[in-house]
Design an enzyme around this catalytic site. Sequence first.
Site, short mmCIF file in Angstrom:
data_model
loop_
_atom_site.label_atom_id
_atom_site.label_comp_id
_atom_site.label_asym_id
_atom_site.label_seq_id
_atom_site.Cartn_x
_atom_site.Cartn_y
_atom_site.Cartn_z
N HIS A 101 41.93 37.83 41.00
CA HIS A 101 42.05 37.05 39.78
C HIS A 101 41.70 35.60 40.08
O HIS A 101 41.97 35.09 41.17
CB HIS A 101 43.50 37.15 39.25
CG HIS A 101 43.73 36.41 37.97
ND1 HIS A 101 42.97 36.60 36.85
CD2 HIS A 101 44.66 35.48 37.64
CE1 HIS A 101 43.42 35.82 35.88
NE2 HIS A 101 44.44 35.13 36.33
N ASP A 155 45.31 29.26 32.49
CA ASP A 155 44.79 30.62 32.67
C ASP A 155 44.52 31.24 31.31
O ASP A 155 45.43 31.67 30.62
CB ASP A 155 45.80 31.47 33.45
CG ASP A 155 45.23 32.81 33.89
OD1 ASP A 155 44.12 33.15 33.46
OD2 ASP A 155 45.91 33.51 34.67
N CYS A 207 38.46 37.31 33.80
CA CYS A 207 38.94 36.04 34.37
C CYS A 207 37.83 35.21 35.00
O CYS A 207 37.77 33.99 34.81
CB CYS A 207 40.06 36.29 35.37
SG CYS A 207 39.53 37.08 36.92
#
Length: 268
Positions: A104, A121, A67
Amino acid sequence: MDVNAYLDRIDMKPPHAADAAYLRELHRAHQSAVPFENLSIHLGEPITLGEPELFDKIVRRRRGGFCYELNGLLALLLEELGYSVERLAARVFGGEHLGPPFDHLLLLVTTAGGDGPWLVDVGFGSHSTYPLDFADRAEQRDPGGVFRLADAPDGDVDVIKDGTPAYRIERRVRTLDEFRPTCWYQQTSPDSHFTRGDVCTRLDGDGRITLSGRKLIRTGAAGRTETLLDSGEAVLAAYREHFGVILDREPTVRNPQDRGERADAAQP
């Protein structure tokens, strides 16, 4: 940033406008072209969050990342294209428990015309194919599942996929630098699930293709199939064929107590 090189990497042309329609197309294209992967950890490659290093890895060397890398670099591209971007931290649900702060990184994106914000995302493994409407609290149906955003204590927001909480977003805007300590933890700690198994996964049509260890997994409308690869050479060939990732050796799991089968629940 070389915007054209990045767009070529994800098979996109420059936008006529930084609008919601282009953002949807880019979100899907990015997940189809750039895999979510943690292979650097198991190849002994340090993961750093500087823009030149991220661009070199993802665009020039045609690798993927997790991420902090994927959403971190995408934020810079979106800003270059004219979108407004907020970088937010989230804690990932593991059963009933939440992971650490900065577990995250995700993005809230507003178009040049003020449309949004959209939850963007491309760095959570198996997640939504298209951006989610961050203001909408009703169910949002997506090829990746049925998503719902729910208000949580202290102004946080939970992202729920198919009835299961995925992560809890803190609404405070962050910088990428603030994620560096947790990025280090994720790649070095024996308590991090990223050190326990290798995974490489990307969107494939409305399904997904994943390589975890020597197991090649396909999921889609027809169900799930698994193929066990019988050699390191077959693994390297699968990385080349299915992900465009060229490696000179097979990744070796550093912390094999919980070898990763994270195909359908790959996290940050």
